[in-house]
Design an enzyme around this catalytic site. Structure first.
Site, PDB file in Angstrom:
ATOM      1  N   ASP A  99       0.956  -1.187   0.120  1.00 53.20           N
ATOM      2  CA  ASP A  99       0.086   0.098   0.233  1.00 53.20           C
ATOM      3  C   ASP A  99       0.988   1.354  -0.130  1.00 53.20           C
ATOM      4  OD1 ASP A  99      -2.115   1.745   0.213  1.00 53.20           O
ATOM      5  OD2 ASP A  99      -2.548   1.010   2.395  1.00 53.20           O
ATOM      6  N   ASP A 273      -7.942  -7.196   0.050  1.00 49.61           N
ATOM      7  CA  ASP A 273      -6.977  -7.115   1.228  1.00 49.61           C
ATOM      8  C   ASP A 273      -7.702  -6.844   2.483  1.00 49.61           C
ATOM      9  OD1 ASP A 273      -5.813  -4.546   2.538  1.00 49.61           O
ATOM     10  OD2 ASP A 273      -6.548  -4.162   0.456  1.00 49.61           O
ATOM     11  N   CYS A 311     -12.546 -27.953   7.371  1.00 55.48           N
ATOM     12  CA  CYS A 311     -11.265 -27.280   7.299  1.00 55.48           C
ATOM     13  C   CYS A 311     -10.133 -28.266   7.327  1.00 55.48           C
ATOM     14  CB  CYS A 311     -11.176 -26.291   8.208  1.00 55.48           C
ATOM     15  SG  CYS A 311      -9.787 -25.089   7.986  1.00 55.48           S
ATOM     16  N   CYS A 313      -6.932 -27.099   7.798  1.00 52.66           N
ATOM     17  CA  CYS A 313      -6.125 -26.318   8.401  1.00 52.66           C
ATOM     18  C   CYS A 313      -5.237 -27.048   9.814  1.00 52.66           C
ATOM     19  CB  CYS A 313      -6.031 -24.954   8.855  1.00 52.66           C
ATOM     20  SG  CYS A 313      -7.139 -24.719  10.410  1.00 52.66           S
ATOM     21  N   CYS A 316      -7.492 -26.970  12.752  1.00 53.92           N
ATOM     22  CA  CYS A 316      -8.691 -27.807  12.972  1.00 53.92           C
ATOM     23  C   CYS A 316      -8.444 -29.274  13.042  1.00 53.92           C
ATOM     24  CB  CYS A 316      -9.560 -27.494  11.806  1.00 53.92           C
ATOM     25  SG  CYS A 316     -10.395 -25.915  11.596  1.00 53.92           S
ATOM     26  N   HIS A 341      -6.405 -20.681  11.365  1.00 58.17           N
ATOM     27  CA  HIS A 341      -7.705 -21.188  10.754  1.00 58.17           C
ATOM     28  C   HIS A 341      -8.419 -19.859  10.002  1.00 58.17           C
ATOM     29  CE1 HIS A 341     -11.821 -22.722  10.498  1.00 58.17           C
ATOM     30  NE2 HIS A 341     -12.238 -21.590  10.841  1.00 58.17           N
TER      31      HIS A 341
END
Length: 397
Positions: A99, A273, A311, A313, A316, A341
């Site tokens: 940015d 974003d 999920c 990840c 999880c 997560h």
């Protein structure tokens, strides 16, 4: 996935929804080829709070964001240049976007003075003054070395009305020309201009028309998601996206809520974003297909299920709601686990959208997504209207 030299900065459309304006593509950048639509986690100071770069890579994050204003203050452009750029400094091998620092005109307004020359800030951590001009913003971003740099734009609050909005739009165009002239790394750093114009459709069209007269590799839609009515929000995204070239990527800035990501993709946007997934994790909130769950609530004290059974990840796979509840907001590891997560949730949402576009089943995906988020079918009217504008009708039975 590294990029072939001849394709650097090109945007390749792989599939388009036959009803809405959603599209799936590949954005070819020097450090990585990015699948779109894409969500970019925000690592303001060269780090995503709670995660290592290696963990982001394990989640298959392809691009992340850094902030020029904050990196320019600390550690500073000289040190970043000496380190060989932010990629090497933080050991991140994939794509980066920076940015410009323009958003701080709104977020740090009490500490900023805006003139044609640039923006004079008082640093919030020590009170020292910093003049951020378009040239200085690009100089810092050249030292950072991100694949995509954002122009310094004149940002006003999305709820501002009157002549200040038009002044900011015209100044944004003038500052773009200064940014383009200042860029010393055109060969390996793309520069995206930003469509401004507040909540005025005509100003946004005029701004887009000016920006598209310049030779750039993509465009951003800015000045939104700052407290304006959602009905105004989606209309400005729609008119901005429709005013930009089809063969370049479109980045709607500051978008992180799942519903906003889905709607903006339907309206033709490709990149997003937001700090939301990591910030909300610090408050003990996990993102799930039905919305979110607050792990501080006592109902999870004896809940031995994963945050999301579907999920994959590491959180999880390994930990239960009961465990996280027992340490949430008390131990930093809880923030770490929920952040993993939440980022996984955002990235998986984008992956699912992308695949549905490729299979030309995006409208069906949207219908199921909305049904899961709103099982009572009490959909937000702004979202209903936005989706209907691109021929997606929600299910009520």
């Amino acid at each position: 996935m590294t990029c072939e030299v001849g394709k650097i900065f090109s945007f390749e459309i792989l599939a388009e929804c036959s009803r809405s304006k959603a599209r799936a593509g590949l954005l070819h950048l020097p450090h990585h080829t990015v699948n779109t639509p894409v969500f970019m986690p925000v690592g303001t100071q060269g780090t995503l709070k709670g995660l290592l770069p290696a963990q982001l890579e394990e989640l298959n994050c392809e691009i992340m964001l850094g902030n020029t204003y904050h990196l320019g203050n600390r550690p500073g452009p000289e040190l970043l240049k000496k380190a060989g750029g932010l990629h090497k400094f933080m050991n991140w091998k994939r794509a980066l976007l920076t940015d410009s620092g323009g958003f701080q005109m709104v977020s740090l307004l009490d500490l900023a003075e805006i003139t044609e020359q640039g923006v004079k800030f008082k640093a919030p951590h020590d009170g020292s003054e910093m003049l951020l001009t378009p040239e200085h913003s690009i100089q810092i971003q050249n030292c950072i070395g991100a694949d995509i740099m954002m122009q310094l734009d004149d940002v006003v609050s999305s709820t501002t009305t009157g002549p200040r909005v038009e002044e900011a739009m015209h100044r944004t165009v003038r500052w773009l020309d200064r940014c383009l002239k200042a860029n010393e790394r055109e060969h390996d750093q793309a520069l995206f201009p930003i469509v401004q114009g507040g909540l005025d459709e005509e100003l946004r069209r005029k701004c887009a028309a000016e920006l598209t007269n310049r030779e750039v590799h993509g465009y951003a839609i800015g000045g939104l998601s700052g407290g304006e009515a959602k009905d105004d929000f989606w209309k400005m995204v729609a008119v901005s996206a429709a005013s930009l070239p089809k063969n370049k990527s479109r980045y709607t800035m500051g978008i992180g809520f799942a519903l906003d990501l889905v709607v903006c993709t339907a309206l033709g946007s490709d990149m997003y974003d937001c700090v939301f997934p990591s910030r909300t994790a610090r408050f003990g909130v996990a993102l799930v297909p039905s919305g979110s769950i607050n792990l501080k609530k006592s109902v999870y004290r004896k809940d031995f299920t994963a945050l999301d059974d579907n999920c994959g990840c590491s959180t999880c796979k390994t930990y239960t709601k009961a465990y996280i509840h027992s340490i949430v907001t008390q131990e930093t590891v809880a923030c770490h686990l929920i952040t993993i997560h939440n980022i996984a949730y955002q990235l998986n949402l984008m992956n699912t959208m992308r695949e549905s576009i490729k299979q030309d089943k995006f409208p069906e995906f949207v219908q199921q997504f909305m049904k899961t988020q709103y099982p009572d079918k009490n959909y937000p009217q702004w979202a209903v209207d936005a989706l209907q504008s691109v021929e997606i009708t929600l299910l009520y039975t």
